[in-house]
Scaffold this motif. Structure first.
Motif, PDB file in Angstrom:
ATOM      1  N   VAL A  70     -14.433   6.960  -0.207  1.00 18.46           N
ATOM      2  CA  VAL A  70     -13.758   5.668  -0.280  1.00 18.46           C
ATOM      3  C   VAL A  70     -12.945   5.636  -1.566  1.00 18.46           C
ATOM      4  O   VAL A  70     -13.460   5.976  -2.639  1.00 18.46           O
ATOM      5  N   VAL A  71     -11.675   5.247  -1.443  1.00 21.00           N
ATOM      6  CA  VAL A  71     -10.831   5.107  -2.630  1.00 21.00           C
ATOM      7  C   VAL A  71     -10.167   3.740  -2.609  1.00 21.00           C
ATOM      8  O   VAL A  71      -9.936   3.163  -1.536  1.00 21.00           O
ATOM      9  N   LYS A  72      -9.858   3.236  -3.764  1.00 26.43           N
ATOM     10  CA  LYS A  72      -9.258   1.909  -3.889  1.00 26.43           C
ATOM     11  C   LYS A  72      -8.183   1.946  -4.957  1.00 26.43           C
ATOM     12  O   LYS A  72      -8.324   2.652  -5.966  1.00 26.43           O
ATOM     13  N   ALA A  73      -7.086   1.198  -4.746  1.00 29.10           N
ATOM     14  CA  ALA A  73      -5.987   1.205  -5.708  1.00 29.10           C
ATOM     15  C   ALA A  73      -5.193  -0.093  -5.592  1.00 29.10           C
ATOM     16  O   ALA A  73      -5.184  -0.755  -4.556  1.00 29.10           O
ATOM     17  N   ALA A  74      -4.505  -0.429  -6.670  1.00 26.35           N
ATOM     18  CA  ALA A  74      -3.707  -1.655  -6.693  1.00 26.35           C
ATOM     19  C   ALA A  74      -2.411  -1.507  -5.915  1.00 26.35           C
ATOM     20  O   ALA A  74      -1.850  -2.489  -5.420  1.00 26.35           O
ATOM     21  N   SER A  75      -1.913  -0.271  -5.794  1.00 27.83           N
ATOM     22  CA  SER A  75      -0.652  -0.030  -5.090  1.00 27.83           C
ATOM     23  C   SER A  75      -0.825   1.084  -4.070  1.00 27.83           C
ATOM     24  O   SER A  75      -1.750   1.904  -4.167  1.00 27.83           O
ATOM     25  N   LEU A  76       0.098   1.131  -3.106  1.00 33.61           N
ATOM     26  CA  LEU A  76       0.044   2.185  -2.088  1.00 33.61           C
ATOM     27  C   LEU A  76       0.325   3.556  -2.695  1.00 33.61           C
ATOM     28  O   LEU A  76      -0.259   4.555  -2.272  1.00 33.61           O
ATOM     29  N   ASP A  77       1.220   3.606  -3.685  1.00 35.48           N
ATOM     30  CA  ASP A  77       1.511   4.886  -4.320  1.00 35.48           C
ATOM     31  C   ASP A  77       0.275   5.439  -5.026  1.00 35.48           C
ATOM     32  O   ASP A  77      -0.031   6.636  -4.943  1.00 35.48           O
ATOM     33  N   GLU A  78      -0.435   4.563  -5.718  1.00 38.24           N
ATOM     34  CA  GLU A  78      -1.657   4.987  -6.399  1.00 38.24           C
ATOM     35  C   GLU A  78      -2.716   5.402  -5.390  1.00 38.24           C
ATOM     36  O   GLU A  78      -3.441   6.387  -5.596  1.00 38.24           O
ATOM     37  N   LEU A  79      -2.787   4.671  -4.293  1.00 33.07           N
ATOM     38  CA  LEU A  79      -3.752   5.012  -3.239  1.00 33.07           C
ATOM     39  C   LEU A  79      -3.430   6.380  -2.656  1.00 33.07           C
ATOM     40  O   LEU A  79      -4.322   7.209  -2.440  1.00 33.07           O
ATOM     41  N   ALA A  80      -2.151   6.626  -2.389  1.00 33.15           N
ATOM     42  CA  ALA A  80      -1.729   7.919  -1.836  1.00 33.15           C
ATOM     43  C   ALA A  80      -2.133   9.060  -2.751  1.00 33.15           C
ATOM     44  O   ALA A  80      -2.608  10.105  -2.295  1.00 33.15           O
ATOM     45  N   ALA A  81      -1.954   8.873  -4.042  1.00 29.31           N
ATOM     46  CA  ALA A  81      -2.322   9.917  -5.005  1.00 29.31           C
ATOM     47  C   ALA A  81      -3.812  10.219  -4.944  1.00 29.31           C
ATOM     48  O   ALA A  81      -4.227  11.383  -4.999  1.00 29.31           O
ATOM     49  N   LYS A  82      -4.622   9.186  -4.797  1.00 25.75           N
ATOM     50  CA  LYS A  82      -6.067   9.386  -4.725  1.00 25.75           C
ATOM     51  C   LYS A  82      -6.480  10.067  -3.426  1.00 25.75           C
ATOM     52  O   LYS A  82      -7.545  10.694  -3.361  1.00 25.75           O
ATOM     53  N   MET A  83      -5.647   9.936  -2.388  1.00 26.57           N
ATOM     54  CA  MET A  83      -5.929  10.592  -1.105  1.00 26.57           C
ATOM     55  C   MET A  83      -5.268  11.960  -1.010  1.00 26.57           C
ATOM     56  O   MET A  83      -5.378  12.630   0.021  1.00 26.57           O
ATOM     57  N   SER A  84      -4.553  12.360  -2.052  1.00 21.83           N
ATOM     58  CA  SER A  84      -3.790  13.624  -2.062  1.00 21.83           C
ATOM     59  C   SER A  84      -2.732  13.635  -0.957  1.00 21.83           C
ATOM     60  O   SER A  84      -2.505  14.646  -0.284  1.00 21.83           O
ATOM     61  N   ILE A  85      -2.073  12.483  -0.779  1.00 21.80           N
ATOM     62  CA  ILE A  85      -1.005  12.324   0.204  1.00 21.80           C
ATOM     63  C   ILE A  85       0.292  12.020  -0.535  1.00 21.80           C
ATOM     64  O   ILE A  85       0.288  11.315  -1.556  1.00 21.80           O
ATOM     65  N   ASP A  86       1.400  12.535  -0.032  1.00 15.37           N
ATOM     66  CA  ASP A  86       2.702  12.265  -0.633  1.00 15.37           C
ATOM     67  C   ASP A  86       2.986  10.763  -0.585  1.00 15.37           C
ATOM     68  O   ASP A  86       3.045  10.177   0.503  1.00 15.37           O
ATOM     69  N   PRO A  87       3.166  10.107  -1.730  1.00 16.62           N
ATOM     70  CA  PRO A  87       3.393   8.657  -1.746  1.00 16.62           C
ATOM     71  C   PRO A  87       4.598   8.227  -0.914  1.00 16.62           C
ATOM     72  O   PRO A  87       4.552   7.192  -0.236  1.00 16.62           O
ATOM     73  N   ALA A  88       5.676   8.994  -0.955  1.00 16.50           N
ATOM     74  CA  ALA A  88       6.874   8.632  -0.199  1.00 16.50           C
ATOM     75  C   ALA A  88       6.603   8.658   1.301  1.00 16.50           C
ATOM     76  O   ALA A  88       7.082   7.788   2.050  1.00 16.50           O
ATOM     77  N   ALA A  89       5.818   9.640   1.741  1.00 13.80           N
ATOM     78  CA  ALA A  89       5.485   9.739   3.169  1.00 13.80           C
ATOM     79  C   ALA A  89       4.639   8.550   3.602  1.00 13.80           C
ATOM     80  O   ALA A  89       4.858   7.969   4.676  1.00 13.80           O
ATOM     81  N   LEU A  90       3.667   8.167   2.779  1.00 17.50           N
ATOM     82  CA  LEU A  90       2.828   7.026   3.126  1.00 17.50           C
ATOM     83  C   LEU A  90       3.635   5.733   3.115  1.00 17.50           C
ATOM     84  O   LEU A  90       3.469   4.891   4.012  1.00 17.50           O
ATOM     85  N   ARG A  91       4.510   5.572   2.146  1.00 15.73           N
ATOM     86  CA  ARG A  91       5.349   4.368   2.097  1.00 15.73           C
ATOM     87  C   ARG A  91       6.197   4.254   3.358  1.00 15.73           C
ATOM     88  O   ARG A  91       6.335   3.161   3.941  1.00 15.73           O
ATOM     89  N   ALA A  92       6.757   5.361   3.802  1.00 17.45           N
ATOM     90  CA  ALA A  92       7.595   5.340   5.000  1.00 17.45           C
ATOM     91  C   ALA A  92       6.782   4.948   6.232  1.00 17.45           C
ATOM     92  O   ALA A  92       7.248   4.174   7.080  1.00 17.45           O
TER      93      ALA A  92
END
Length: 235
Positions: A70-92
């Motif tokens: 389980v991971v938690k973050a204030a922003s989607l970009d921060e969340l993506a980093a914790k999931m080892s996912i490209d932030p731009a891909a998750l935002r899209a």
């Protein structure tokens, strides 16, 4: 439920998240053949966490956070980093999904299109009870992996619940019903509890056939054996 999506390790959605869990499991395993999807991630915005029961977070939350389940973050970009996912891909992915939530139509996977989907939706969310924008932080993500629930294999039986041998012929005096038999629904599963009625029905059919067979045969040993088997197959 609304205000959530499931993505693979590339940050993309790959199926209707509100469908039957057996169908979701099939899609998850198929997706992993093309793109890493084990584990996938269930992403929830703050409204989802506030409004709906998240059973995966009820027990040992601290331990799951320490293990990265389980991971938690204030922003989607921060969340993506914790999931080892490209932030731009998750935002899209999230931006596209939010567009569907606003129109009420999931163009990609049809989430919320069926009565089955809607059963697990929120009727207070419009225009689609299964869709809700993901935009209110903090955001939470939980790893999703497949698990064993039952089996689609087992003993083959006929319409009388008699077990069939390798040549497809019934084995005299041997009956079976329930989860130790091959599913009457093949490789699918409609939903919770749907193994109960086949177990009851084929237990009943097997008992009827065994009783009729023992009476017709007029053999003491057959009658005794059938009676015992009748008791064991009934649910």
């Amino acid at each position: 439920m609304p205000f959530s999506i499931i993505v693979d390790q590339s940050g993309a959605r790959f199926t209707n998240e509100s469908q039957s869990y057996i169908d979701f499991g099939h899609d998850l395993l198929e997706r992993d053949k093309e793109v890493a999807a084990l584990p996938s991630w269930l992403i929830m915005d703050h409204r989802h966490r506030q409004r709906y029961l998240a059973s995966s977070l009820l027990m040992n939350g601290k331990g799951k956070r320490e293990q990265g389940i389980v991971v938690k973050a204030a922003s989607l970009d921060e969340l993506a980093a914790k999931m080892s996912i490209d932030p731009a891909a998750l935002r899209a992915t999230v931006e596209r999904f939010n567009g569907f939530a606003k129109t009420g139509v999931d163009v990609d996977f049809g989430r919320g299109r069926t009565v089955y989907d809607n059963y697990y939706g929120d009727p207070g969310v419009k225009p689609n009870p299964n869709l809700g924008t993901i935009e209110k932080g903090p955001f939470t993500a939980v790893q999703i992996v497949p698990g064993d629930l039952g089996t689609k294999g087992g003993l083959l039986t006929d319409e009388h619940a008699r077990v069939l041998d390798e040549q497809g012929a019934p084995i005299d005096g041997l009956y079976a019903a329930g989860n130790n038999t091959a599913s009457v629904m093949g490789h699918t599963y409609p939903g919770p509890g749907s193994t109960i009625s086949p177990a009851v029905i084929f237990g009943y059919l097997g008992a009827r056939h065994a009783a009729e067979h023992s009476l017709t045969a007029g053999d003491t040993q057959t009658s005794t054996t059938s009676s015992l088997e009748t008791e064991t197959v009934l649910p």
